[in-house]
Design an enzyme around this catalytic site. Structure first.
Site, PDB file in Angstrom:
ATOM      1  N   SER A 158      52.048  86.190  47.462  1.00  0.00           N
ATOM      2  CA  SER A 158      52.872  86.776  48.539  1.00  0.00           C
ATOM      3  C   SER A 158      54.282  87.182  48.116  1.00  0.00           C
ATOM      4  O   SER A 158      55.037  87.677  48.946  1.00  0.00           O
ATOM      5  CB  SER A 158      52.957  85.853  49.768  1.00  0.00           C
ATOM      6  OG  SER A 158      51.738  85.833  50.464  1.00  0.00           O
ATOM      7  N   ASP A 179      46.164  92.137  42.375  1.00  0.00           N
ATOM      8  CA  ASP A 179      44.833  92.491  42.875  1.00  0.00           C
ATOM      9  C   ASP A 179      44.267  93.686  42.108  1.00  0.00           C
ATOM     10  O   ASP A 179      43.139  93.643  41.601  1.00  0.00           O
ATOM     11  CB  ASP A 179      44.940  92.799  44.371  1.00  0.00           C
ATOM     12  CG  ASP A 179      43.600  92.877  45.086  1.00  0.00           C
ATOM     13  OD1 ASP A 179      42.579  92.422  44.530  1.00  0.00           O
ATOM     14  OD2 ASP A 179      43.580  93.382  46.221  1.00  0.00           O
ATOM     15  N   ASN A 197      44.123  91.352  49.191  1.00  0.00           N
ATOM     16  CA  ASN A 197      44.361  91.726  50.583  1.00  0.00           C
ATOM     17  C   ASN A 197      43.096  91.374  51.361  1.00  0.00           C
ATOM     18  O   ASN A 197      42.060  91.072  50.770  1.00  0.00           O
ATOM     19  CB  ASN A 197      44.766  93.200  50.719  1.00  0.00           C
ATOM     20  CG  ASN A 197      43.690  94.143  50.227  1.00  0.00           C
ATOM     21  OD1 ASN A 197      42.547  94.097  50.686  1.00  0.00           O
ATOM     22  ND2 ASN A 197      44.041  95.009  49.293  1.00  0.00           N
ATOM     23  N   GLY A 208      55.195  89.532  45.980  1.00  0.00           N
ATOM     24  CA  GLY A 208      55.328  90.943  45.602  1.00  0.00           C
ATOM     25  C   GLY A 208      55.540  91.796  46.838  1.00  0.00           C
ATOM     26  O   GLY A 208      56.508  91.604  47.579  1.00  0.00           O
TER      27      GLY A 208
END
Length: 169
Positions: free
Chosen positions: A122, A34, A24, A124
């Site tokens: 992108s 992440d 992010n 998820g």
């Protein structure tokens, strides 16, 4: 030409020069890929990200851009953080998504990385439809000018794997 392979599994377990993180914009960790990278890589990654925030990215990393840090305790040498776009029905953000892959490869080239593992950026919580995300990822990597020799798309489940397999043709 880049060799593209597919792997179903955990990106943090890949033995590559660089692992791409679907980060992010804060660079300070989150959920999904992440969070997994930050957890498995250890506090060194978070400290490197905090350092980036203090120096070059005070407002965060812009969507479509990429930056590298140490990989901490991962088997890779680097983590390349990129911020994917949130999918929108009203606005075509495909170029921003493609930019994530191009910019990550550009950073990999700067580092001298020859093997890179990508997640499905992108697709998820950012809501990008998997089939379209796979198409953009594969097309972008195949047409990129890069010295990276091996790109692995590391996909979390069988449905994602099938989408990327179809995109590879």
């Amino acid at each position: 030409m880049v060799r593209v392979t597919l792997v179903q599994g955990d990106i943090t377990a890949e033995h590559v020069d660089a692992i791409v993180n679907a980060a992010n914009s804060s660079l300070l960790g989150g959920g999904g890929v992440d969070g997994a990278i930050h957890r498995r890589g250890g506090p060194e990654i978070l400290e490197a990200c905090r350092s980036l925030r203090r120096s070059h990215y005070g407002k965060g990393l812009p969507t479509g851009r990429a930056v590298a840090t140490t990989a901490g305790r991962l088997s890779a040498e680097w983590v390349i953080h990129t911020v994917g776009p949130v999918w929108s029905r009203e606005e075509d953000r495909s170029e921003l998504l493609a930019s994530c892959y191009r910019e990550s490869l550009r950073v990999a080239d700067e580092l001298g990385a020859r093997t890179v593992a990508f997640p499905a950026i992108s697709t998820g919580v950012y809501g990008w439809p998997m089939d379209d995300g796979a198409r953009i990822a594969v097309e972008t990597v195949r047409t990129a000018r890069t010295r990276v020799e091996d790109v692995r798309f590391v996909l979390f489940d069988a449905a994602a794997y099938a989408s990327f397999e179809a995109a590879l043709g």
